[in-house]
Every structure is written in structure tokens, then in C-alpha cells.
Design a protein around this motif. Sequence first.
Motif: not given
Length: 964
Positions: A150, A154-156, A168-169, A172, A212, A214-215
Motif C-alpha cells: 500500500d 497506493v499511498d497518496r 502503480n495504476t 492495481k 485497500f 479505497s480502490w
Amino acid sequence: MDEQALMGLNPNADASFRQRALVYFEQLKVSHDAWQMCAEALAQGIYSDDHVKFFCFQVLEQQIKYKHTILCILQRILLFKLMVAWKFLQMLTSQPEKTFIRNKAAQVFALVFVTEYLTKWPRFFFDILSVIGLNPQGVDLYLRILMAIDAEVVDRDIGHTPEETRRNTLIKDTMREQCIPNLVESWYQILQTYQHTNSELTCQCLEVVGAFVSWIDLNLIANERFINMLLGHMSVEVLREEACDCLFEIVNKGMDPVDKTKLVESLCQVLLSAGFFNIEQEEDVDFLAKFSKLVNGMGQSLMTSWTKLVKNGDVGNAQETLCAIEAKVPLMLQLLVHEDDDISSNIIGFCYDYLHILKQLPVLSDIQKSNVEAIMLAVIKKLTYDEEYNFENEGEDEAMFVEYRKQLKLLLDRLAQVSPELLLVAVRRVFSAALQNWQTARFMEVEVAIRLLYMLGEALPVSHGAHFSGDSSKINALQEMMQTLVTSGVSAYQHTSVTLEFFETVVRYEKFFSVEPQHIPNVLMAFLDHRGLRHSSSKVRSRTAYLFSRFVKSLKSQVNLFFSFSFFFFLELTLLISQVPENGYQSLLSSDDQLFIYETAGVLIVNSEYSAERKQVLMRNLLTPLMEKFKMLLEKLMREEDEDRQAALADCLNHAVGFASRTSKAFSNKQTVKQCGCSGVYLDCLRTFLPALSCPLQKEVLRGGVRTFLHRMIICLEEEVLPFIPTASEHMLKDCEAKDLQEFIPLINQITAKFKAQVSPFLQQVFMPLLHAIFEVLARPAEENDQSAALDKQMLRRSYFAFLQTVAGSGMSEVLANQGVENVERVLFTVIQGAVEFPDPIAQKTCFIILSKLVELWGGKDGLVGFGDFIYKHIVPACFLAPMKQTFDLTDAQTVLALSECAVTLKTIYLKRGPECIQYLQQEYLPSLQVAPEIIQEFCQALQQPDSKAFKNYLKVFFQRAKP
């Protein structure tokens, strides 16, 4: 592995072993087989020392991060074996690995996943799940790996390059297609297995779900079996905070507004049925803080849905959602008014957004009006200080309350937008109750009442009384409250918070005193006596000094009505508390505070209705004690041998000069020093202060103070200051350092720009001595790596060129021309050097400005003898050599400005020399640079165009093409 080097990993190892370990680590980072050696060491459990194991993982991390492209299938198998072995080794040991090692191991495996998953290891998660089973050690590693993934993917809050973002996209997307349902099932099994036996693993798993959700597909989590399990966790003391966070992440997920409303409502219904809304029965404040965050998330999610539905014109669903929001308001209010500020703070977002919705509604219902009033009362209550607040020694808790108060202030502002009348009535009620019985009321009740009055000034729109009227029939609530404030005697309340709030508020509403000036004497007395400048608290005295200055300056015309009443009392106070301290004596006010006092005294004198003669007497009475003290302290300093004592005396002298300087800020174009008859007083100050420049001790401090005073006097005294400048300059040019000169030059620039021809004789005299001092300092050798010395020289060089620019630009070029041929040449060559050789675009820009100005003045046929040749031999080449330097960065904004001035210089040369300039460029100079004939023709055509901006743009393109 190098066992000797590994010994250096121990924190208690000596320096030589630690250095050897660092060297060894750098070697392993670039070694081809280091990762394999470290992986096998970990897999086989060769080392038991935690530091060595951590070291091995660090080596693997570096290898995977920077050398992963070389991994083959055998190497990936080895890494997988390491993971398996690592899990079984932990199972066999009674003591689990330290947390920092487990985290580092998870980080390494996450890096393997990120680099290998898409191309070479698509079964990464299936392989892990096949190994870990439901063994606690394996589950722990698996969950840590997921959180590390994550963080990587993922982590913004972690920055990524565009390439990493694309990767990363894709990761996912691939996970959603291939394995997310399997991962979700594994989480469910872990939660079900360990929820009653292992709270640590359960909380870890809840954290993973929250990260996880969130996506991934929300339906995988927001379903009956998962939600029921999470709600069950909400009733388990060791799990419920993490369960709350997990539910918050579920609620926070972006989705269709209608579906979101249904999700939140179903969740609320279950929580309500389970008794979680009975806030008054809950004693665990840590859980309530998490729960208030969850309620805040639910409320804000509903309001986001409402906004979308209204925007889409879906009136029916919008109304349903608004009803759902309204149903949560009682719970929101309970949490907002909770005595724990963390719980209250977490719900403020919900309150703020709810008020924003109400602001948009055409009419408020009775329930909504009631809600607004309840929020208002809650804000007023929560603004109030606790008994425990430490005003004398504010720490972290106090700082947090100050920030919390700022949040409440935003709510108050929003309340004023929704219903200003209601807010005004509520504040007036609280204010009147507190001020009516202030002698017996607790300090926090009085303070918050005055604070609310202060806040109204910013919260209420002008139409609702944020101004005052002179018409008695139109006296508004604000005016009445101010009347009560200044007549009630509350300024005498014995608590610093109340005292400070009183002074802040009277200054905030200074316009009130323009309408009702009869209250000014009482307020002035409060400022001047034990309630203000004589208060026992240094904090109050300090703030009052500043506020009194603001009060007097904003109301100077009204205050002057009471001048005789206030000033002599104030002058006595000034002389008492604003002394220059020495012999360890500490004045009531700091030196910074005293600056405000002296400025205020100056304002009172200058703006009084007395004659010029009387003003002079008053100003002399104010400044004479300073001058006398200065003379005495300077004599002491000259005799003093102790360095610490010298420094203390120099500070005192500097403060005295600063106080005198500050009084001069009271003068203006309408009330000049001369018109007020005060020139003689300030000239006496100059005569008193200038001898400090010849003091051999503490030169930097003394020169700085006197130089600042001279700057002020040049503004205030006009030409009367000129006789003092030569002597002052002579002293300030002795024994100079780079910083001294750098700070002296602005003084000469100020004189030159202001007085021009009047100071021409002085400039003629000081010009070369000043330049020699500058050249001498610049020529001094310095340590190669002394960044501070290099910066001082750079800043001095800039100041030098700024001085030349001022001289040339003030019509004083004859000062330079009259310095003799050799000196003129030397100065001109320094300007050429500054334009070309030093990679400082700010200085280069100034140099080109000087050159273009001198070309304009001296570049014609009848200009300075020999300057025409100088133009062609040096100025024209400089215009080409400087931009061609590698250090001349045309992507830098400052450099582009320098190039723009370079273009102006070339244009000015053409305008002054005409066809001769074009002929020189075409036939001599540009061919010598090997420029192609067609480019030469193009350049000369651009130069001859009347549009200067077009030539600047062309020149930039010209050098962009010319640079290799």
C-alpha cells in the motif's frame, strides 16, 4: 560474509568497526552476488543478531531497488524460498522477530512484488497464500507485506514519478482482475479466525482492509458478513478503535450518491440499534474520538451526495439525503459539545458543511433554526478556557487548544453567514450576563464573553452592525456591548486572559471611539496604569505596548483632544519604564516593546494641537534623557575591558539609538520635522550618536545602529543632514569587512538618489576611497570551502554595482568621469567583468543596466573621449560573451532578465552610433565569431527594428541556437 565488518553493526562498537561496516555495506550494494549471500544467510537462520539480520535485509532492499533487472527465475525462486524459510523460522522460535525486522522484511518483499508482479511473478499472492495458511507468524508477515505494498503503490502522501504512477495504476488494475477477491477472502478468514484470540493480528487485518477499500470493489467489503463482523468488533474493547477506522474508510469511499446514502443509512441503523449512539454512556474517550471521526465521515459523505444530487437536479433523492443528514444532527451536537476537545474537533467538519447546506436553503425550518442555535451554544461553550489552562507556561496542550479555538472561529463565521441575527442575539445574551456580574464571575466566563464580542467584528457582515453610527437612534447591539465593555470596569479583572482580551477588543473596534470619544480617557488610563503598561505580567505589558501604539495611531485626532490629560502621565511612564537598561537592571518592557512606546510618544507629540515651539520642547524632553544616557554609556564602553560587558553596553547604546530613530516615524508629509520645529532636537541626536562610529570596540553593533538612524534622518531632516555625511562616511569606511560595506552602500545610494547634485562634491570626494575599500575586501583571499565568505563577497559585489547604477542613473555620471582616466578605466573594466565573468545573473543584469546608461550618456559622437573605442572593444563583446557562457542559463528567470538588459545595451549602442555600429558587427565582430553571413544579416536586421521587445525575443532565440 565479513565477520569483522559485521561486528561494526553493534551500536556499542567503536568508531573503526562502525566505519568498516559502512564500507562493507557500500561494497555489498554494488556486488553481483551479495543479495544471494544475504538471502541464504536469512533463509538458513545463520545469524541470530538482530542488527545483522536487519543489515542483510537492507542489502536486499538496495539490490532489488536498483538492480532488479538482473533477477532471473532461479533468483526469484531463492527469494521465494527466503520468504517460506523466514516464515517457518519464526514458527520454530519462541520469541518472534523484533517489529523493526519484520517491517523491513515486509518492505523487501513488497519491493519484489512491485518490480516482478506485472512481468515475471503474476502468482505472487497465490504463492504467498499457499505458504502462510493461517499460521500467526505467516499471517503477520503477509499483512505487513500488504501494508508495505500500500505504501509503495497506493499511498497518496508518498510522491511518485509519472512513470511510477503509470506502473502503480497498472498494478492495481491487474490485481483487481486477478487476485483481489482471493485477498478479500483471506482477510475475512483471518478476521474470523483471530478476532477472539489474537487482537494484534485482527487489528492489523482491519488496517489492511481500511487501506485497500479505497480502490477495490466496495461490494466485496460492504456486505452483510463483513459489516456484521466489523460491528461485532465495535463491541470488543481491544478491536473497536481499529474497527471504527475501517468503517470510516468504507464510508469515505467515492461512489454513486444514491448508493452512498443507502450505505451510510444502513450502517447508521445498525449502529443505532447496537446502542453506539448513546454517547453519554460511553466513558472511553479514545474510542469516542474514533467514533466522532466516523460520524463526521458519514455526515460529510451524505452532504457530498446531497450536493451532487442537487447539481444533477434529482430533487427527490436530494430531499431524502437531507433528511438523513438532519437525523444525524442530534448525534453531531452531542459530540461537538463533548468535554474532550479531540472528540469535539473531529466532528467540526460535519458541522461546518451542514451550516454550508443551510446557507444555501431559501428558508430554514423551525428544526433547522433550532439546530443552528444549538451549534451556536455549543461553540460558545467550547470556546471557553478550562480551569487547567496554564497561561504562564503554555505547553503542547495549550497550543492544541489555541488551534482548536481557530476551528471554532471558522464555525462561528459560518454561523454568522447562516443567521447573523441569531448569532448577535446569542452573543449579546452571553456578554450581558458575564459583564453584569464580572466581579463574581469566573475568569473563563468573562474572557469568552469579551472574546465573542471581538470575534463578531470579523464574523458579521457590515450590514449587521460591524460599524458604528453617530445617530443615537441607530445605536446597534455592537455599540451597546462596546459601551458596556469600556464603562463596566472589567478592565480591572485580575486575570491576564481577561485583561488581554479587553485591550485586543478596544483596539479591534477603534471606530467605536470615533463615534463616542468620551470613552477615550478611561481606555487611555487602562493602557497606562497597572492594568496595562504597569501590569505585573510581562506578557500583558508587552502586548499592551503594541496595542497602545495601534490605538493611538488609529485615533490620533481624537486622542489629541485628551492630550494634556494623557501625555504628561505617559511621558513620566515612558521615562520610567523605557530606560536603557544596564548593570543588570531589567526594565519593565523589552527593548522591542519600548520601540512601540517611543513611537507612540512621537505620534502624540507630532499630532498634538500645540505650537511648533511647544512640540520641540516636548520632543526634547522625550529624547534628552536618551542622549544623556548614550554619552555616559559610550564613555563607559571606551574604558571597559571585559568583552561580555562591552557587548552588553553596545546593545544598550544601540537600543538608545533605535528608540530615538523610532520616534521619527511619527512624522509625515503633512507633519514634517521642520514644520513641527523638531529639526534641532534630531540634529542634537546626530551629534550625540555619531561619535560612536569612531569607537574601536563593538564596531558592527554600533555602526549598524547609527547607520539605521542616518537612513531615518535622510528622510526626515532633508538637506540638514548633509553636513554630517562626510564624517560619518569616513568613520564607516575604516577597517571594513564585506558586510560593513554591503550595508553602507545603501546609505550612499539613498543620499545620491535623494539629493543628486547637492551631494556631487561629497560623492567626488568619497567615490574612489569607497571603491578602493570595496576592491580591497573583494581581493582578500578566502578559504576555498568558506561558503559564508563567498556569499558575503557576492553580496558586496552586487551592492557595488548597485552603487554604480545609482550614480549613473541619478544624472551624476560626471562624478565618475572626473575620477581620472585610470580610475574611470578601472571602474569600467569591473563592470565588464561583472557582466561576463561572474555567474551571478542579478549582478549581470545590473552591469548591463550600467553599461546601457553610460552608452546613452557618453556613447555619442561628442561623448566622453575614448568611450567610443571602449564600446567596440569591450561592451559589444561583453554582450555576446556573457550569454555564450555555460553558466548563463537561459531557462532561469533571473538570467532571462539579465539577457533582456543585454539586449537594451546593444539597442542603445545602435541608437547612439547608428550605421557605424551595424558596419562593425557585419564586417568585423560577428565574422570573428564564425557566425554565418545569413545569420549576421538576420541579427543586424533584428537590431535595427524599432520594436525593442521583438529584439529581446530574437536575442534569446539567437543564443539558444548558438550555444552548443
